[in-house]
Design a protein around this motif. Structure first.
Motif, PDB file in Angstrom:
ATOM      1  N   LEU A  20      23.195 -26.023 -19.004  1.00  0.00           N
ATOM      2  CA  LEU A  20      24.404 -25.277 -18.639  1.00  0.00           C
ATOM      3  C   LEU A  20      25.232 -24.869 -19.853  1.00  0.00           C
ATOM      4  N   CYS A  21      24.855 -25.361 -21.020  1.00  0.00           N
ATOM      5  CA  CYS A  21      25.648 -25.118 -22.231  1.00  0.00           C
ATOM      6  C   CYS A  21      25.210 -23.829 -22.924  1.00  0.00           C
ATOM      7  N   SER A 135      43.525 -32.525 -15.858  1.00  0.00           N
ATOM      8  CA  SER A 135      42.111 -32.772 -16.124  1.00  0.00           C
ATOM      9  C   SER A 135      41.297 -32.680 -14.833  1.00  0.00           C
ATOM     10  N   ALA A 136      40.162 -32.039 -14.946  1.00  0.00           N
ATOM     11  CA  ALA A 136      39.225 -31.966 -13.815  1.00  0.00           C
ATOM     12  C   ALA A 136      38.139 -33.027 -13.953  1.00  0.00           C
ATOM     13  N   ARG A 168      34.576 -19.757 -20.937  1.00  0.00           N
ATOM     14  CA  ARG A 168      33.944 -20.153 -19.674  1.00  0.00           C
ATOM     15  C   ARG A 168      32.727 -21.053 -19.861  1.00  0.00           C
ATOM     16  N   PRO A 169      31.896 -20.856 -20.896  1.00  0.00           N
ATOM     17  CA  PRO A 169      30.762 -21.777 -21.043  1.00  0.00           C
ATOM     18  C   PRO A 169      31.174 -23.244 -21.107  1.00  0.00           C
ATOM     19  N   LEU A 170      32.273 -23.539 -21.788  1.00  0.00           N
ATOM     20  CA  LEU A 170      32.760 -24.928 -21.850  1.00  0.00           C
ATOM     21  C   LEU A 170      33.221 -25.401 -20.476  1.00  0.00           C
ATOM     22  N   SER A 171      33.979 -24.574 -19.794  1.00  0.00           N
ATOM     23  CA  SER A 171      34.485 -24.955 -18.465  1.00  0.00           C
ATOM     24  C   SER A 171      33.345 -25.151 -17.476  1.00  0.00           C
TER      25      SER A 171
END
Length: 193
Positions: A20-21, A135-136, A168-171
């Protein structure tokens, strides 16, 4: 390497989010000073930050020579993200002169110890988050309501200092990590999160 572990991040494949990274291009030089006890933790988020941020360098240690590659060049062009009595709110501070950013990766207690054990860190311009999102990262309990996982802190930092970046990639990697960790918990335990 033990069977079942990802060759890239060293975490069990059920919790690995390497797939996913994706890289966040154009980020400024970033440094993470990681406490030794955080290395290899499956709940740690620094591994996904490394996979998404090509400009991120990680130094492991608590004090002294461990941080020499950065400490020897500490100057006003390097900003520290760490809340303390002398830190400024990142959202309203003048950060145009800051070219590189440093975050501390560890529990609050360990991060504070790292900060106090390294006078050169105390000499850096320091910033804290005044309006960070909640924080999620539900998997890891934190003693403070304003706590963020390291990857979340880096995401918010970049959102403020480089709003044109697509973070967005980090999220998305963080959301995937939480989802995969929750999927490994028994239903009764998962309901507590």
């Amino acid at each position: 390497m033990r069977a079942g572990l990802c060759r890239q991040c060293g975490v069990h494949q059920r919790l690995c989010v390497c797939d996913l990274c994706h890289p966040v291009e154009g980020a400024p030089p970033l440094w993470a000073l990681q406490h030794p006890t955080e290395v290899g933790r499956s709940k740690g988020t620094l591994r996904l930050a490394r996979a998404c941020l090509p400009s991120l360098r990680v130094l492991v240690g608590e004090a002294g020579d461990c941080f020499e590659p950065l400490a020897s060049r500490a100057s006003g062009a390097i900003g520290l993200v760490f809340p303390h009595a002398g830190s400024q709110p990142l959202e309203t501070a003048a950060t145009g002169d800051i070219k590189e950013w440093v975050v501390l990766d560890g529990t609050w207690r360990k991060a504070r110890r790292m900060f106090l054990s390294n006078p050169w860190l105390q000499s850096l311009p320091a910033f804290h988050f005044q309006h960070a999102p909640a924080s999620a990262y539900r998997i890891r309990k934190a003693p403070r309501s304003d706590s963020l996982a390291t990857a979340e802190a880096l995401t918010y930092l970049l959102t403020v200092v480089r709003p044109e970046l697509d973070v967005r990639p980090l999220s998305e990697a963080m959301a995937g990590l939480v989802s995969r960790q929750l999927a490994q918990l028994p239903a009764g335990v998962r309901d507590r999160y």
